[in-house]
Design a protein around this motif. Structure first.
Motif, PDB file in Angstrom:
ATOM      1  N   ASN A   2       0.710  -1.062   0.059  1.00 37.89           N
ATOM      2  CA  ASN A   2       0.054   0.113   0.059  1.00 37.89           C
ATOM      3  C   ASN A   2       0.892   1.215  -0.084  1.00 37.89           C
ATOM      4  OD1 ASN A   2      -2.439  -1.477  -0.187  1.00 37.89           O
ATOM      5  ND2 ASN A   2      -2.640  -1.348   2.127  1.00 37.89           N
ATOM      6  N   LEU A   3       1.991   1.163   0.742  1.00 38.12           N
ATOM      7  CA  LEU A   3       2.891   2.589   0.676  1.00 38.12           C
ATOM      8  C   LEU A   3       3.447   2.565  -0.676  1.00 38.12           C
ATOM      9  CD1 LEU A   3       4.238   4.673   2.473  1.00 38.12           C
ATOM     10  CD2 LEU A   3       5.931   2.919   3.180  1.00 38.12           C
ATOM     11  N   GLY A  63      -2.123   8.922  13.556  1.00 37.77           N
ATOM     12  CA  GLY A  63      -1.119   8.210  14.580  1.00 37.77           C
ATOM     13  C   GLY A  63      -0.290   7.437  13.981  1.00 37.77           C
ATOM     14  N   GLN A  64      -0.271   7.162  12.717  1.00 36.78           N
ATOM     15  CA  GLN A  64       0.620   6.066  11.902  1.00 36.78           C
ATOM     16  C   GLN A  64       1.902   6.670  11.383  1.00 36.78           C
ATOM     17  OE1 GLN A  64      -1.596   4.078   9.110  1.00 36.78           O
ATOM     18  NE2 GLN A  64      -3.650   4.209  10.280  1.00 36.78           N
ATOM     19  N   ALA A  65       2.246   7.770  12.089  1.00 38.70           N
ATOM     20  CA  ALA A  65       3.439   8.300  11.658  1.00 38.70           C
ATOM     21  C   ALA A  65       4.819   7.533  11.783  1.00 38.70           C
ATOM     22  CB  ALA A  65       4.055   9.607  12.162  1.00 38.70           C
ATOM     23  N   GLY A  66       4.833   6.585  12.863  1.00 33.89           N
ATOM     24  CA  GLY A  66       5.793   5.692  13.217  1.00 33.89           C
ATOM     25  C   GLY A  66       5.933   4.682  12.186  1.00 33.89           C
ATOM     26  N   HIS A  67       5.021   4.300  11.435  1.00 36.80           N
ATOM     27  CA  HIS A  67       5.290   3.315  10.396  1.00 36.80           C
ATOM     28  C   HIS A  67       5.996   3.852   9.164  1.00 36.80           C
ATOM     29  CE1 HIS A  67       2.611   0.540  12.329  1.00 36.80           C
ATOM     30  NE2 HIS A  67       1.637   1.492  12.534  1.00 36.80           N
ATOM     31  N   LEU A  68       6.113   5.024   9.082  1.00 33.32           N
ATOM     32  CA  LEU A  68       6.818   5.683   7.804  1.00 33.32           C
ATOM     33  C   LEU A  68       8.337   5.883   7.915  1.00 33.32           C
ATOM     34  CD1 LEU A  68       4.079   8.562   7.222  1.00 33.32           C
ATOM     35  CD2 LEU A  68       4.016   6.239   6.337  1.00 33.32           C
ATOM     36  N   ILE A  69       8.883   5.806   9.354  1.00 37.60           N
ATOM     37  CA  ILE A  69      10.157   6.104   9.403  1.00 37.60           C
ATOM     38  C   ILE A  69      11.115   5.361   8.462  1.00 37.60           C
ATOM     39  CG2 ILE A  69      12.104   6.237  11.029  1.00 37.60           C
ATOM     40  CD1 ILE A  69      10.091   6.860  13.347  1.00 37.60           C
ATOM     41  N   GLY A  70      10.684   4.126   8.092  1.00 31.96           N
ATOM     42  CA  GLY A  70      11.805   3.145   7.256  1.00 31.96           C
ATOM     43  C   GLY A  70      11.666   3.645   5.978  1.00 31.96           C
ATOM     44  N   HIS A  71      10.807   4.669   5.565  1.00 31.08           N
ATOM     45  CA  HIS A  71      10.289   4.749   4.059  1.00 31.08           C
ATOM     46  C   HIS A  71      10.248   6.543   3.857  1.00 31.08           C
ATOM     47  CE1 HIS A  71       9.219   0.697   3.463  1.00 31.08           C
ATOM     48  NE2 HIS A  71       8.393   1.056   4.764  1.00 31.08           N
ATOM     49  N   ASN A  78      12.782   8.494   3.142  1.00 30.60           N
ATOM     50  CA  ASN A  78      13.458   8.953   2.004  1.00 30.60           C
ATOM     51  C   ASN A  78      12.460   8.905   0.480  1.00 30.60           C
ATOM     52  OD1 ASN A  78      15.394   9.698   0.193  1.00 30.60           O
ATOM     53  ND2 ASN A  78      16.159   7.710  -0.083  1.00 30.60           N
ATOM     54  N   GLU A  79      11.880   7.797   0.382  1.00 28.75           N
ATOM     55  CA  GLU A  79      10.803   8.059  -0.679  1.00 28.75           C
ATOM     56  C   GLU A  79       9.897   8.918  -0.489  1.00 28.75           C
ATOM     57  OE1 GLU A  79      11.729   5.309   0.713  1.00 28.75           O
ATOM     58  OE2 GLU A  79      13.008   4.069  -0.566  1.00 28.75           O
ATOM     59  N   LEU A  80       9.275   8.811   0.836  1.00 28.72           N
ATOM     60  CA  LEU A  80       8.117   9.594   1.154  1.00 28.72           C
ATOM     61  C   LEU A  80       8.399  11.119   1.151  1.00 28.72           C
ATOM     62  CD1 LEU A  80       5.144   9.396   1.770  1.00 28.72           C
ATOM     63  CD2 LEU A  80       5.722   9.554   4.404  1.00 28.72           C
ATOM     64  N   VAL A  81       9.448  11.540   1.574  1.00 31.78           N
ATOM     65  CA  VAL A  81       9.931  13.008   1.632  1.00 31.78           C
ATOM     66  C   VAL A  81       9.934  13.384   0.290  1.00 31.78           C
ATOM     67  CG1 VAL A  81      11.635  14.507   2.195  1.00 31.78           C
ATOM     68  CG2 VAL A  81      10.812  12.983   3.998  1.00 31.78           C
ATOM     69  N   GLN A  82      10.852  12.687  -0.636  1.00 35.86           N
ATOM     70  CA  GLN A  82      11.157  12.902  -1.866  1.00 35.86           C
ATOM     71  C   GLN A  82       9.860  13.053  -2.713  1.00 35.86           C
ATOM     72  OE1 GLN A  82      14.236  12.724  -3.220  1.00 35.86           O
ATOM     73  NE2 GLN A  82      13.759  13.459  -5.216  1.00 35.86           N
ATOM     74  N   LEU A  85       6.636  13.780  13.233  1.00 30.93           N
ATOM     75  CA  LEU A  85       8.064  12.996  13.418  1.00 30.93           C
ATOM     76  C   LEU A  85       8.933  14.086  14.262  1.00 30.93           C
ATOM     77  CD1 LEU A  85       8.674  11.814   9.444  1.00 30.93           C
ATOM     78  CD2 LEU A  85       7.697  10.641  11.582  1.00 30.93           C
ATOM     79  N   PRO A  86       9.760  13.435  14.951  1.00 32.24           N
ATOM     80  CA  PRO A  86      10.805  13.887  15.740  1.00 32.24           C
ATOM     81  C   PRO A  86      11.882  14.860  14.842  1.00 32.24           C
ATOM     82  CG  PRO A  86      11.115  11.608  15.840  1.00 32.24           C
ATOM     83  CD  PRO A  86       9.856  11.818  15.159  1.00 32.24           C
ATOM     84  N   VAL A  87      12.539  15.446  15.646  1.00 29.71           N
ATOM     85  CA  VAL A  87      13.354  16.092  14.877  1.00 29.71           C
ATOM     86  C   VAL A  87      14.664  15.233  14.267  1.00 29.71           C
ATOM     87  CG1 VAL A  87      15.240  18.192  14.987  1.00 29.71           C
ATOM     88  CG2 VAL A  87      12.977  18.293  15.988  1.00 29.71           C
ATOM     89  N   GLU A  88      14.865  14.238  15.053  1.00 30.57           N
ATOM     90  CA  GLU A  88      16.160  13.494  14.476  1.00 30.57           C
ATOM     91  C   GLU A  88      15.704  12.394  13.504  1.00 30.57           C
ATOM     92  OE1 GLU A  88      14.692  13.551  17.772  1.00 30.57           O
ATOM     93  OE2 GLU A  88      16.364  14.544  18.820  1.00 30.57           O
ATOM     94  N   ALA A  89      14.531  12.286  13.370  1.00 31.64           N
ATOM     95  CA  ALA A  89      14.205  11.692  11.990  1.00 31.64           C
ATOM     96  C   ALA A  89      14.295  12.529  10.694  1.00 31.64           C
ATOM     97  CB  ALA A  89      12.722  10.848  12.319  1.00 31.64           C
ATOM     98  N   VAL A  90      14.185  13.751  10.827  1.00 33.57           N
ATOM     99  CA  VAL A  90      13.858  14.480   9.753  1.00 33.57           C
ATOM    100  C   VAL A  90      15.150  14.953   9.136  1.00 33.57           C
ATOM    101  CG1 VAL A  90      12.799  16.723   8.667  1.00 33.57           C
ATOM    102  CG2 VAL A  90      11.517  15.480  10.453  1.00 33.57           C
ATOM    103  N   VAL A  91      16.030  15.223  10.111  1.00 28.84           N
ATOM    104  CA  VAL A  91      17.626  15.496   9.834  1.00 28.84           C
ATOM    105  C   VAL A  91      18.324  14.939   8.520  1.00 28.84           C
ATOM    106  CG1 VAL A  91      20.024  15.890  10.774  1.00 28.84           C
ATOM    107  CG2 VAL A  91      18.084  16.611  12.040  1.00 28.84           C
TER     108      VAL A  91
END
Length: 650
Positions: A60-61, A90-98, A100-104, A132-138
């Motif tokens: 789905n992602l 509240g499903q932002a935690g599932h996106l941390i592994g992806h 790069n593609e999502l921000v792109q 998202l936390p700041v550490e995940a966006v840096v």
């Protein structure tokens, strides 16, 4: 066919038909008087594009990411909305592994040809950075910054306009430290390119303002003001980052550098140097210019453009109308231009304050290069103080929707108080040592400051903050020089400022009253300024009121230091007022808190001793035995014993 049909009819008629009596009316009703149990699914799954449904989250992602690049407008907007709804759920935690593609995919919407997609991408990015936390966006911030720069330099004017909305999201969601370290210098250069172009001639300035013809719905003046407002916010992030860095450096261990020409003491430990830089800083360190070179580049490019922008916007001086008023666009443009100049000066002063050699080469260069032109363009050739056209008169020739836009506070009000006060501060920066040629100009500035102090209660919080900054520049920073030129008006402004503080006319919000108190205390501690303003005759009202601050729940550490200085200077007015209020001060001593960076809860007794020490210096202005008796009656035993011990010394 016909015979077969007749055979079927005969077989149908031969069937035995059951005949019975019909039920009476009212009995042919379904019974519902039985009990049932509800079916409950405890872990019911929600359907969403990014929800974990039967192990298909990865699929789905990928589908959502592919739709972000779809050629259909509806597919792209729906994908952005689904991602935004999933993050809100509240499903932002599932996106941390992806990410790069999502921000792109989301950041690429800033370059979309459709305005609807661009606006949806900005909203989605806002929700993503907030969830998202700041550490995940840096690690992925360089992707967003790259698309921002591409949007700011795009050939389509509509994409350039919407790039400012993307910058608003970053200014609101990204910490100032991250924004200042990574892309501030590059974004500032893109801002300059949005309102000017490089000039290939031999003139002093190397950039020329551009005219906006038929590009979007904004005029040239409004477009430049809109761009400069974001530039002002970027510069404020740099100022905030520098102030935080300086505060951390001041609390860190002191590092002593050997100098054979000076007497030095090495009873300190050098802190262990730690490389706290991230990978981006290490890789891009060689490409990054020094701080002084960056500031020099900002000033060289921005100052001529700001001067040219105001020359183009300001009303033309005519003999028939010597006092022309500013329209709404000119007032808003002046507001942001002066604020950017004040921020440039603040950056320069912050940089020079951190240098160990205490040189002022950059500020001296700014004064030599731009002081004369600044005074001529903004003060001498213009109608100071500035005023804006009445909003009602300006709105008569406009439609109702445009008339409502004029009521925004961006222009600073009809009296342009914010612009005029910022101009006072800038003049003090450009001419810290005025001579007889600037005497008349400073006279008009002092007269305007006096008028603002007289109507202090009508000023807003922002205007009072600007007024305090202008008072500090006039009375403290340039006070010694201005007392030689405008002694009478300086004394009048000082007396009005003291009366307003004692009468509690300054607002307590944003610490305005405390800022004024610190300013007056610093002036009193300088002997040259204290004598120049009239000494006890001028400051008697303030010095008599100063001990009343010890009767409040808390007192600032800076104020307590000023009181100690006055006692050591044997200021009779202050010490007499202190002795007269001794009983009230001693009664409030146990509840009084000293606030400040150097004060902590563990040093409460030490702070109380600092207050008691004031009476050791002031004991000659009263009866020592009476002071000691009053203290024993209204304070603890430890404080009373301490006062006895210090009174025993001669």
């Amino acid at each position: 066919m016909g015979g077969h049909h007749k055979k079927n009819l005969r077989a149908e008629k031969a069937k035995v038909k059951l005949k019975g009596a019909k039920l009476p009316k009212g009995l042919n009703v379904t019974k519902t008087d039985f009990k049932v149990r509800k079916i409950e699914i405890r872990t019911q799954l929600k359907e969403s594009v990014l929800s974990a449904n039967n192990g298909q989250r990865q699929l789905n992602l990928k589908e959502a990411l592919s739709r972000l690049k779809h050629h259909n407008l509806k597919f792209r907007t729906d994908a952005l909305r689904n991602v935004r709804d999933a993050i809100k759920a509240g499903q932002a935690g599932h996106l941390i592994g992806h990410l790069n593609e999502l921000v792109q995919g989301i950041a690429a919407g800033a370059l979309d040809i459709e305005q609807e997609v661009r606006r949806e991408s900005f909203k989605t990015l806002d929700v993503l950075l907030d969830g998202l936390p700041v550490e995940a966006v840096v690690p992925f911030f360089h992707i967003i910054a790259a698309y921002l720069r591409c949007a700011m330099t795009h050939v389509q004017p509509s994409i350039q306009e919407d790039s400012l909305l993307l910058l608003d999201v970053l200014l609101q969601r990204v910490p100032s430290r991250l924004l200042a370290e990574r892309s501030a210098s590059t974004i500032i250069s893109n801002f300059i390119d949005m309102i000017s172009r490089t000039r290939h001639d031999t003139q002093h300035t190397n950039r020329l303002l551009t005219v906006r013809l038929g590009q979007g719905q904004l005029t040239t003046i409004k477009w430049r003001t809109k761009v400069l407002l974001r530039l002002q916010q970027i510069l404020s992030t740099l100022i905030q980052q520098n102030s935080q860095t300086n505060s951390r450096d001041s609390t860190a261990g002191r590092v002593v550098h050997y100098d054979p020409t000076k007497v030095q003491y090495y009873n300190v430990l050098r802190p262990q140097p730690l490389d706290s830089r991230d990978l981006y800083s290490i890789v891009g360190e060689r490409l990054r210019k020094a701080e002084n070179e960056q500031l020099l580049g900002y000033v060289e490019q921005l100052m001529p453009l700001l001067h040219d922008n105001w020359i183009e916007v300001r009303p033309q001086q005519q003999q028939q109308q010597p006092n022309q008023l500013l329209n709404a666009d000119a007032a808003a443009s002046l507001h942001v231009i002066l604020d950017i100049m004040a921020q440039l000066w603040q950056l320069v002063l912050q940089y020079e304050a951190t240098q160990q050699d205490s040189t002022h080469e950059l500020s001296d260069w700014m004064r030599r290069t731009y002081a004369v032109s600044f005074m001529r363009i903004f003060l001498q050739d213009s109608n100071y103080p500035y005023q804006q056209m009445p909003l009602a008169a300006s709105a008569q020739s406009m439609s109702g929707k445009k008339a409502k836009k004029l009521k925004t506070p961006a222009a600073g009000g009809e009296l342009c108080i914010a612009q005029n006060l910022t101009l006072v501060q800038l003049v003090c920066h450009f001419w810290p040592q005025p001579d007889d040629e600037q005497s008349e100009d400073y006279g008009s500035l002092l007269y305007y400051i006096h008028q603002c102090l007289r109507r202090l209660v009508t000023l807003s919080t922002d205007e009072q903050l600007r007024l305090v900054a202008a008072l500090r520049a006039l009375l403290l920073d340039n006070g010694a020089a201005l007392l030689q030129l405008q002694a009478h008006r300086m004394g009048t402004v000082m007396q009005t400022c003291i009366d307003a503080y004692v009468d509690q006319q300054y607002a307590t919000r944003e610490g305005i009253s405390t800022k004024v108190l610190n300013l007056l205390c610093q002036i009193v501690q300088r002997v040259d300024l204290y004598q120049g303003y009239g000494a006890e005759e001028q400051f008697a009202k303030f010095l008599s009121y100063l001990p009343q601050l010890l009767l409040k729940p808390n007192v600032a550490d800076v104020t307590l230091m000023a009181m100690s200085t006055l006692c050591r200077q044997q200021n009779v007015v202050f010490m007499t007022a202190l002795v007269e209020s001794a009983s009230e001060v001693f009664a409030n001593l146990e509840r009084l808190l000293v606030t400040g960076e150097s004060c902590s809860k563990e040093s409460r007794f030490e702070n109380q001793k600092r207050i008691v020490n004031l009476f050791y210096h002031a004991r000659k202005c009263g009866d020592v035995n009476q002071l000691q008796a009053t203290l024993e009656k209204n304070s603890s035993e430890s404080i009373a014993n301490y006062l006895k011990s210090i009174f025993s010394y001669e």
